[in-house]
Design a protein around this motif. Sequence first.
Motif, short mmCIF file in Angstrom:
data_model
loop_
_atom_site.label_atom_id
_atom_site.label_comp_id
_atom_site.label_asym_id
_atom_site.label_seq_id
_atom_site.Cartn_x
_atom_site.Cartn_y
_atom_site.Cartn_z
N HIS A 307 0.86 -1.18 0.00
CA HIS A 307 0.00 0.00 0.00
C HIS A 307 0.90 1.23 0.00
N ILE A 308 0.95 1.94 -1.11
CA ILE A 308 1.81 3.12 -1.25
C ILE A 308 0.92 4.35 -1.35
N HIS A 309 1.16 5.32 -0.50
CA HIS A 309 0.35 6.54 -0.53
C HIS A 309 1.21 7.74 -0.17
N ALA A 310 0.61 8.92 -0.24
CA ALA A 310 1.35 10.15 0.01
C ALA A 310 1.65 10.31 1.49
N GLU A 311 2.75 10.97 1.79
CA GLU A 311 3.11 11.28 3.18
C GLU A 311 2.17 12.36 3.71
N ARG A 312 1.54 12.08 4.85
CA ARG A 312 0.58 13.03 5.42
C ARG A 312 1.16 13.89 6.53
N GLY A 313 2.30 13.51 7.08
CA GLY A 313 2.94 14.35 8.10
C GLY A 313 2.65 13.89 9.51
N ASP A 314 3.49 14.34 10.45
CA ASP A 314 3.39 13.91 11.84
C ASP A 314 2.10 14.39 12.51
N GLU A 315 1.63 15.57 12.13
CA GLU A 315 0.40 16.09 12.74
C GLU A 315 -0.78 15.19 12.43
N HIS A 316 -0.86 14.71 11.19
CA HIS A 316 -1.93 13.80 10.78
C HIS A 316 -1.84 12.48 11.56
N ILE A 317 -0.62 11.97 11.73
CA ILE A 317 -0.42 10.72 12.46
C ILE A 317 -0.86 10.88 13.91
N ALA A 318 -0.50 12.02 14.52
CA ALA A 318 -0.87 12.26 15.91
C ALA A 318 -2.38 12.34 16.07
N GLU A 319 -3.06 13.02 15.13
CA GLU A 319 -4.51 13.13 15.20
C GLU A 319 -5.18 11.76 15.08
N MET A 320 -4.73 10.97 14.10
CA MET A 320 -5.30 9.64 13.92
C MET A 320 -5.09 8.76 15.15
N THR A 321 -3.91 8.84 15.75
CA THR A 321 -3.62 8.03 16.94
C THR A 321 -4.53 8.41 18.09
N ALA A 322 -4.67 9.71 18.35
CA ALA A 322 -5.51 10.16 19.46
C ALA A 322 -6.97 9.75 19.25
N VAL A 323 -7.47 9.91 18.02
CA VAL A 323 -8.86 9.57 17.74
C VAL A 323 -9.09 8.06 17.85
N SER A 324 -8.15 7.26 17.32
CA SER A 324 -8.29 5.80 17.38
C SER A 324 -8.29 5.31 18.83
N LEU A 325 -7.36 5.82 19.61
CA LEU A 325 -7.29 5.39 21.02
C LEU A 325 -8.47 5.93 21.82
N GLY A 326 -9.02 7.07 21.38
CA GLY A 326 -10.20 7.61 22.07
C GLY A 326 -11.40 6.69 22.00
N THR A 327 -11.52 5.94 20.90
CA THR A 327 -12.65 5.00 20.78
C THR A 327 -12.55 3.91 21.84
N ILE A 328 -11.34 3.49 22.17
CA ILE A 328 -11.15 2.46 23.20
C ILE A 328 -11.28 3.08 24.58
N PHE A 329 -10.65 4.23 24.79
CA PHE A 329 -10.62 4.90 26.10
C PHE A 329 -12.03 5.14 26.61
N HIS A 330 -12.95 5.56 25.74
CA HIS A 330 -14.30 5.94 26.15
C HIS A 330 -15.30 4.78 26.03
N SER A 331 -14.81 3.57 25.85
CA SER A 331 -15.69 2.41 25.72
C SER A 331 -15.74 1.62 27.02
N SER A 332 -16.70 0.71 27.10
CA SER A 332 -16.80 -0.15 28.27
C SER A 332 -15.70 -1.21 28.29
N LEU A 333 -14.93 -1.32 27.21
CA LEU A 333 -13.81 -2.25 27.17
C LEU A 333 -12.67 -1.80 28.07
N ALA A 334 -12.56 -0.49 28.28
CA ALA A 334 -11.37 0.08 28.90
C ALA A 334 -11.45 0.07 30.43
N SER A 335 -10.61 -0.74 31.05
CA SER A 335 -10.44 -0.70 32.50
C SER A 335 -9.53 0.48 32.84
#
Length: 387
Positions: A307-335
């Motif tokens: 899978h080859i795609h354009a470089e989106r930059g560190d800011e994009h990576i940080a946003e995606m990471t925070a949003v992805s982990l937020g789905t777990i953090f705010h779920s009943s799965l998260a102790s």
Amino acid sequence: MLSLPAKFEVFGAVRIYDVSRVLSLDGRPKSRPTNLVYVDRGELEDAAFRTVIVVPVKDEDLLTLENVLRSIPTESPVVVVSASTREPVDRFSNEVELARLISRSLQRDIAIVYQFDPAWSEALSGTPLESMVGASGRVRKGKGEGMLLGFIVAAALGADFVGYVDSDNYVPGSALEYSWIYYSALSRATSSYSMVRIVWPYKGKLAASDMYLRKRGRVSTITNGVLNYTLSIHKKIETDIIKTGNSGEQALTVKLGMEMSWGSGFAVETYQLVWMLENCYLGLQAGKCPIAPDYIEVRQVSPLNPHIHAERGDEHIAEMTAVSLGTIFHSSLASEEVKSRILDQLKSLGLGEEPPKPSTYRPAGTDPKKVFASFIAESSDSYYFAV
């Protein structure tokens, strides 16, 4: 031909299979094999007619988008969902013209819709999805919202299966391979509530320096680790079964897509798994799983193409990471233990705050055909090129 997964793990009414691999793109064994998944050309064609491929696009280079659209098998109708800018140049009008050209030259059905078309407000009004429309009177910005709109259009066109291919893919052959994987996995699914998620064998970004092929994306590595850690705590057995926490290239049955909730923005891919595990694992005994007594089948498949795609930059990576982990953090799965690990992970990335909680949308009770008919009747921008 696909290899058989070595194992699967069960979490309530959710079966998650370990990674299968594409063994051959055009294999034709002398006899029908029993030690692998073999889908012949006739079966692929039948599945293609039942599958609508959705391509979300936002300000992508037109040649890259064209190559992706031309790589998708012509038996499958295509839905392009555009969130592209319209000023100072109307990029969406260029995408419409491209869709028109490809529909005529390849004799294929293509629908192209604008995510921020005001017609969506009227079409979604009074449905379970009306919260997708913001105060501006337009559908909210976000990849999840675009994917869900594409799903609704695909369901309205009569799809049994809906597959997604990102528009920023610089390897046209991979879009073709993803489609074949979707056809193969979903046509052989043992549950009506099934999903297949792509595990990229390598992921590379085009940048000024030499290209480097990673085994896993930076966000995926983090999300997969936290999801597996979370499940290990609940099951009290260590697991590494999840390899697709951020899989944007994926396909699912319409039955599953109508029942599950969808996350907003970049939360969409991770939240699919979180919803399944919240409702059909932890919530199974409480009657929260809407598909019970059936089960959800999640397949993970590794293709041959990178899978080859354009470089989106560190800011994009940080946003995606925070949003992805937020789905777990705010779920009943998260102790508390899981939440602490998530916060530590975010601090290590320079993101010290609590991750955001995503908005969610559940289409159950929505009539896709009615919504799409209303949208087309009101819209002056979007088109359905049918042959």
